[in-house]
Scaffold this motif. Structure first.
Motif, PDB file in Angstrom:
ATOM      1  N   ALA A 106     -45.415 115.254   6.682  1.00  0.00           N
ATOM      2  CA  ALA A 106     -45.067 114.214   8.040  1.00  0.00           C
ATOM      3  C   ALA A 106     -43.929 113.268   8.089  1.00  0.00           C
ATOM      4  N   ILE A 107     -44.468 112.486   7.214  1.00  0.00           N
ATOM      5  CA  ILE A 107     -43.820 111.922   6.624  1.00  0.00           C
ATOM      6  C   ILE A 107     -42.561 112.066   6.318  1.00  0.00           C
ATOM      7  N   HIS A 108     -40.970 113.501   5.864  1.00  0.00           N
ATOM      8  CA  HIS A 108     -40.368 113.614   5.356  1.00  0.00           C
ATOM      9  C   HIS A 108     -39.662 113.294   6.783  1.00  0.00           C
ATOM     10  N   ALA A 109     -40.259 113.079   7.968  1.00  0.00           N
ATOM     11  CA  ALA A 109     -39.613 113.613   9.063  1.00  0.00           C
ATOM     12  C   ALA A 109     -39.545 112.714   9.543  1.00  0.00           C
ATOM     13  N   LYS A 110     -40.387 111.256   9.392  1.00  0.00           N
ATOM     14  CA  LYS A 110     -39.732 109.940   9.777  1.00  0.00           C
ATOM     15  C   LYS A 110     -38.718 109.182   8.893  1.00  0.00           C
ATOM     16  N   ILE A 111     -38.632 109.364   7.614  1.00  0.00           N
ATOM     17  CA  ILE A 111     -38.207 108.652   6.752  1.00  0.00           C
ATOM     18  C   ILE A 111     -36.701 109.665   7.425  1.00  0.00           C
ATOM     19  N   LEU A 112     -36.074 110.638   7.664  1.00  0.00           N
ATOM     20  CA  LEU A 112     -34.941 110.969   7.236  1.00  0.00           C
ATOM     21  C   LEU A 112     -34.426 111.097   8.959  1.00  0.00           C
ATOM     22  N   ALA A 113     -35.553 110.984  10.145  1.00  0.00           N
ATOM     23  CA  ALA A 113     -35.233 110.625  11.066  1.00  0.00           C
ATOM     24  C   ALA A 113     -35.995 109.248  12.055  1.00  0.00           C
ATOM     25  N   PRO A 114     -35.645 108.341  10.861  1.00  0.00           N
ATOM     26  CA  PRO A 114     -36.690 106.756  11.139  1.00  0.00           C
ATOM     27  C   PRO A 114     -36.961 106.689  13.063  1.00  0.00           C
ATOM     28  N   SER A 115     -35.743 106.531  13.831  1.00  0.00           N
ATOM     29  CA  SER A 115     -35.433 106.299  14.911  1.00  0.00           C
ATOM     30  C   SER A 115     -36.056 107.109  16.074  1.00  0.00           C
ATOM     31  N   ASP A 116     -36.832 108.247  16.072  1.00  0.00           N
ATOM     32  CA  ASP A 116     -36.785 109.155  17.126  1.00  0.00           C
ATOM     33  C   ASP A 116     -38.058 109.919  16.450  1.00  0.00           C
ATOM     34  N   VAL A 117     -39.308 109.300  15.145  1.00  0.00           N
ATOM     35  CA  VAL A 117     -39.988 110.539  14.900  1.00  0.00           C
ATOM     36  C   VAL A 117     -41.688 108.820  14.526  1.00  0.00           C
ATOM     37  N   THR A 118     -42.435 109.608  15.385  1.00  0.00           N
ATOM     38  CA  THR A 118     -43.079 107.890  14.861  1.00  0.00           C
ATOM     39  C   THR A 118     -44.727 108.720  14.423  1.00  0.00           C
ATOM     40  N   ILE A 119     -45.570 108.474  13.849  1.00  0.00           N
ATOM     41  CA  ILE A 119     -46.440 108.804  13.420  1.00  0.00           C
ATOM     42  C   ILE A 119     -47.883 107.919  13.573  1.00  0.00           C
ATOM     43  N   TYR A 120     -49.161 108.234  14.062  1.00  0.00           N
ATOM     44  CA  TYR A 120     -50.217 107.908  14.574  1.00  0.00           C
ATOM     45  C   TYR A 120     -51.382 108.255  13.966  1.00  0.00           C
ATOM     46  N   THR A 121     -52.361 107.462  13.660  1.00  0.00           N
ATOM     47  CA  THR A 121     -53.709 108.040  12.454  1.00  0.00           C
ATOM     48  C   THR A 121     -54.772 108.281  13.646  1.00  0.00           C
ATOM     49  N   TYR A 122     -55.025 109.358  13.609  1.00  0.00           N
ATOM     50  CA  TYR A 122     -55.996 109.187  14.880  1.00  0.00           C
ATOM     51  C   TYR A 122     -57.118 108.496  14.192  1.00  0.00           C
ATOM     52  N   PRO A 123     -57.922 107.463  15.235  1.00  0.00           N
ATOM     53  CA  PRO A 123     -58.211 108.261  16.777  1.00  0.00           C
ATOM     54  C   PRO A 123     -56.536 107.880  17.725  1.00  0.00           C
ATOM     55  N   CYS A 124     -55.585 106.867  17.142  1.00  0.00           N
ATOM     56  CA  CYS A 124     -54.967 105.866  17.624  1.00  0.00           C
ATOM     57  C   CYS A 124     -54.024 107.122  18.079  1.00  0.00           C
ATOM     58  N   ILE A 125     -54.034 107.127  19.759  1.00  0.00           N
ATOM     59  CA  ILE A 125     -52.897 108.075  20.176  1.00  0.00           C
ATOM     60  C   ILE A 125     -52.340 107.242  21.677  1.00  0.00           C
ATOM     61  N   PRO A 126     -51.048 107.434  21.410  1.00  0.00           N
ATOM     62  CA  PRO A 126     -50.318 106.994  22.783  1.00  0.00           C
ATOM     63  C   PRO A 126     -50.382 106.861  24.031  1.00  0.00           C
ATOM     64  N   GLU A 127     -50.287 106.989  24.770  1.00  0.00           N
ATOM     65  CA  GLU A 127     -50.526 107.733  26.117  1.00  0.00           C
ATOM     66  C   GLU A 127     -49.457 108.092  26.517  1.00  0.00           C
ATOM     67  N   PHE A 128     -49.480 109.346  27.293  1.00  0.00           N
ATOM     68  CA  PHE A 128     -48.539 110.435  27.728  1.00  0.00           C
ATOM     69  C   PHE A 128     -48.129 110.252  28.794  1.00  0.00           C
ATOM     70  N   GLU A 129     -46.145 110.870  29.525  1.00  0.00           N
ATOM     71  CA  GLU A 129     -46.382 111.352  30.756  1.00  0.00           C
ATOM     72  C   GLU A 129     -46.430 113.408  30.709  1.00  0.00           C
ATOM     73  N   LYS A 130     -47.508 112.987  31.334  1.00  0.00           N
ATOM     74  CA  LYS A 130     -47.853 114.081  31.132  1.00  0.00           C
ATOM     75  C   LYS A 130     -46.712 115.538  31.287  1.00  0.00           C
ATOM     76  N   ASP A 131     -45.878 115.125  32.300  1.00  0.00           N
ATOM     77  CA  ASP A 131     -44.876 116.174  32.808  1.00  0.00           C
ATOM     78  C   ASP A 131     -43.901 116.159  31.963  1.00  0.00           C
ATOM     79  N   LYS A 132     -43.669 115.420  30.875  1.00  0.00           N
ATOM     80  CA  LYS A 132     -43.103 115.768  30.224  1.00  0.00           C
ATOM     81  C   LYS A 132     -43.268 115.264  28.368  1.00  0.00           C
TER      82      LYS A 132
END
Length: 303
Positions: A106-132
């Motif tokens: 997963a770290i590969h994606a964060k380093i290569l696309a830093p502005s578009d990738v976010t890593i969360y450690t469970y149980p931390c989960i952001p609030e999502f707009e379900k339809d998007k």
């Protein structure tokens, strides 16, 4: 690094069957074949860094090669020396707390696309707009990438009717075409235009991936905060990951593989564009490490 990984088992489906020659050029070619055809930035910087050996991370002091998987920062490699990639959608990775950082891709994606990738450690989960938002995870109700956009539009339709919101009637094909047109405009328009258009029309804004061993995924995938998300399954893809999980099929992908294949399918089937290697550099580190492990296998006579 090869000495640490050489005892890891390569996936049989990705192992090259060609007879090994003593010629070093043949060895290099053999190591590249499973991931050949990718349009990648030069690996020269990684080769030089590997020759220098491990260095201490300036932030945590850990001994690292190429990058620090704890601090999400480069080690012994300059930011200007690696490819940086802009993705058409945001990527959220939910990492299992017991997943070993040093084994995760997963770290590969964060380093290569830093502005578009976010890593969360469970149980931390952001609030999502379900339809998007969609969750890339196999299951009985999962749909293909090809059907994903239509399913999101159908879900939006259903929720709109539930709340008695007025909505202009359009043919389903027109809605999908409109969504695809918006996706293209997001890449070509100004930031302000893209942001405004995205919030009004574009049906897919975020994609969620689970980063863990397959034996650990159940706890995250069944979390109630992810239950309402549309599940998307990547079919007919085989892993080339050298840390093959015992007893699991070769269709169980490494996290960086899943992200790459999703974006490639999204580009072709949702944006309706010919794929010309736009996201190949997401495999910049992965392909190099694969070749290192494969060379070690060859040298040890295990491949």
């Amino acid at each position: 690094m090869s000495s640490l990984d050489q005892d890891q088992r390569l996936n049989p489906s990705c192992r090259d069957k060609t007879t090994v020659s003593s010629d070093s050029s043949d060895t290099r070619e053999l190591a590249k074949q499973p991931l050949q055809g990718l349009q990648l930035a030069s690996h020269a910087v990684l080769e030089k860094a590997q020759q220098r050996g491990r260095l201490k991370c300036s932030k945590c002091g850990g001994s690292r090669m190429f990058f620090c998987y704890t601090c999400c920062s480069l080690v012994g490699v300059g930011l200007q020396e690696i490819p940086l990639i802009k993705l058409p959608v945001k990527i959220d990775i939910i990492k299992h707390p017991n997943e070993t950082d040093g084994k995760s891709t997963a770290i590969h994606a964060k380093i290569l696309a830093p502005s578009d990738v976010t890593i969360y450690t469970y149980p931390c989960i952001p609030e999502f707009e379900k339809d998007k938002v969609v969750l890339v995870f196999p299951g009985p109700g999962a749909v293909s990438v090809q059907d994903m956009m239509q399913c999101l539009l159908d879900r939006t339709d259903s929720r709109s009717h539930d709340f008695d919101e007025p909505r202009i009637k359009r043919l389903k094909s027109e809605e999908v075409q409109g969504a695809t047109h918006t996706a293209k405009s997001l890449e070509s328009g100004t930031p302000d235009e893209s942001k405004g258009t995205e919030s009004r029309v574009y049906p897919l804004q975020r994609v969620v991936f689970i980063d863990s061993t397959w034996n650990q995924t159940n706890k995250i995938s069944t979390d109630e905060r992810l239950q309402d998300l549309l599940q998307v399954e990547l079919k007919m893809r085989k892993t080339c990951f050298w840390r093959h999980q015992k007893g699991k099929p070769d269709t169980y992908l490494a996290t960086i593989e899943a992200i790459y294949y999703f974006l490639k399918d999204f580009h072709e089937h949702c944006l309706s564009r010919e794929y010309n290697g736009e996201y190949d550099n997401l495999l910049f580190f992965y392909s190099y490490l694969h070749s290192v492990v494969n060379k070690a296998k060859i040298s040890a006579g295990k491949c």
